[in-house]
Enzyme design. Structure first.
Site, PDB file in Angstrom:
ATOM      1  CG  ASP A  67       0.795  18.547 -12.506  1.00 34.93           C
ATOM      2  OD1 ASP A  67       0.544  19.199 -11.477  1.00 34.93           O
ATOM      3  OD2 ASP A  67       0.807  17.317 -12.532  1.00 34.93           O
ATOM      4  CG  ASN A 135      -1.124   6.250 -14.945  1.00 32.61           C
ATOM      5  OD1 ASN A 135      -0.505   6.921 -14.121  1.00 32.61           O
ATOM      6  ND2 ASN A 135      -1.693   6.785 -16.003  1.00 32.61           N
ATOM      7  CG  HIS A 137       0.502  10.191 -13.542  1.00 32.80           C
ATOM      8  ND1 HIS A 137      -0.825  10.013 -13.868  1.00 32.80           N
ATOM      9  CD2 HIS A 137       0.503  10.937 -12.423  1.00 32.80           C
ATOM     10  CE1 HIS A 137      -1.581  10.634 -12.985  1.00 32.80           C
ATOM     11  NE2 HIS A 137      -0.793  11.196 -12.086  1.00 32.80           N
ATOM     12  CD  GLU A 142      -1.312  10.402 -17.640  1.00 31.79           C
ATOM     13  OE1 GLU A 142      -0.893   9.507 -16.877  1.00 31.79           O
ATOM     14  OE2 GLU A 142      -2.406  10.967 -17.467  1.00 31.79           O
TER      15      GLU A 142
HETATM   16  C1  GLP Z   1      -2.462  14.045 -10.094  1.00 33.63           C
HETATM   17  C2  GLP Z   1      -1.224  14.928 -10.098  1.00 33.63           C
HETATM   18  C3  GLP Z   1       0.014  14.177  -9.655  1.00 33.63           C
HETATM   19  C4  GLP Z   1      -0.292  13.371  -8.400  1.00 33.63           C
HETATM   20  C5  GLP Z   1      -1.361  12.360  -8.711  1.00 33.63           C
HETATM   21  C6  GLP Z   1      -1.671  11.420  -7.571  1.00 33.63           C
HETATM   22  O1  GLP Z   1      -2.643  13.355 -11.268  1.00 33.63           O
HETATM   23  N1  GLP Z   1      -0.966  15.524 -11.359  1.00 33.63           N
HETATM   24  O2  GLP Z   1       1.058  15.098  -9.420  1.00 33.63           O
HETATM   25  O3  GLP Z   1       0.867  12.736  -7.941  1.00 33.63           O
HETATM   26  O4  GLP Z   1      -2.532  13.097  -9.043  1.00 33.63           O
HETATM   27  O5  GLP Z   1      -2.685  11.922  -6.771  1.00 33.63           O
HETATM   28  P1  GLP Z   1      -3.050  11.410  -5.330  1.00 33.63           P
HETATM   29  O6  GLP Z   1      -1.954  11.871  -4.442  1.00 33.63           O
HETATM   30  O7  GLP Z   1      -4.350  12.093  -5.034  1.00 33.63           O
HETATM   31  O8  GLP Z   1      -3.174   9.948  -5.408  1.00 33.63           O
END
Ligand code: GLP
Length: 262
Positions: A67, A135, A137, A142
């Site tokens: 993304d 959440n 995702h 989402e």
């Molecule tokens: C972002 C990314 C996700 C990732 C998520 C969790 O929103 N788009 O791909 O998994 O963050 O992040 P973290 O690993 O910092 O908790």
């Protein structure tokens, strides 16, 4: 789903890196799907270290990121383009032409998703790295996203913007939109490795693994993938382990109360 519980973040990162390296050694020109966020940083550090010790080469590897934000330039320090170069690409021998990160040029907004999607169609992923949002995702799919979606432009959840505001000056700086691979693209990968650490992820990890498969918790779809490994530390696995122990105790009690009659 295969669940691996490690002691801490360091061990998660080593384990995930060893899986990735095994796949690259089997197929040096593999297609790898990459994630951002704090979770895979340790994995990337281990890959960099292995590369520096001449244990692995990324010369023929093709990467596809999950993304990218829309509304900030690629040159912005918090763009996923910058994140990937800073935390992995600039330290290894991957070729720039083999790096694929969804484009976010707003003047081409109508074509961005379709263009990235056709690249994914032409190059099936051999392995996809994932983190999980608080959440539920994955990528930026989402809660509520149709499970059959392919690459699309998404309006980010307030929860996600709040979670990610730690990387920006304040929440108003966090983009409201992003481009993301859809769940269908992710599920099409031959292999998936999800890493999660910390007690803030414990509840969502439990729901992902033990809850019902539902679009309200997009990561739950991974239960249906034929080759998905989830790598956790003790903190992120804590609810899972606690509930499993409680179920075990309940089962033992039931067996004791109603012994099988000969
Ligand atoms: C972002 C990314 C996700 C990732 C998520 C969790 O929103 N788009 O791909 O998994 O963050 O992040 P973290 O690993 O910092 O908790």
């Amino acid at each position: 789903m295969k669940i691996i519980i490690c002691k801490n973040y360091e061990e998660i990162s080593k384990k995930a890196a060893s899986i990735v390296m095994k796949e690259i050694r089997k197929k040096p020109d593999l297609n790898i799907g990459l994630a951002t966020g704090s979770s895979p940083i340790g994995l990337y550090k281990n890959l960099i270290e292995a590369y520096k010790k001449n244990k692995i080469s990324f010369m023929d590897v093709k990467s596809y990121n999950l993304d990218e934000y829309i509304g900030i330039e690629r040159s912005h320090p918090q763009s996923y383009y910058s994140f990937m170069h800073e935390n992995l690409f600039k330290h290894i021998d991957i070729q720039e032409k083999n790096i694929h990160i969804p484009e976010n040029d707003i003047t081409r907004i109508d074509d961005l998703a379709a263009d990235y999607n056709s690249e994914l169609h032409e190059n099936q992923l051999d392995i996809q790295i994932l983190g999980i949002g608080s959440n539920g995702h994955i990528g930026f799919n989402e809660p509520g996203t149709p499970l059959g979606n392919e690459t699309f432009i998404v309006t980010l959840d307030e929860q996600t913007r709040m979670d990610n505001s730690r990387f920006f000056e304040n929440i108003d700086e966090v983009p409201k939109f992003a481009i993301t691979m859809g769940i269908k693209n992710i599920m099409y990968s031959k292999k998936i490795v999800l890493v999660a650490s910390g007690k803030e992820k414990a509840k969502v990890v439990y729901k992902m693994i033990k809850g019902k498969v539902t679009k309200s918790l997009p990561a739950s779809i991974l239960q249906l993938h034929p080759d998905c490994t989830v790598i956790l530390d003790e903190a992120s696995a804590s609810v899972l382990v606690k509930k499993a122990a409680a179920e075990h105790q309940k089962f033992n009690k039931t067996v004791k109360q109603s012994p099988i009659k000969p």
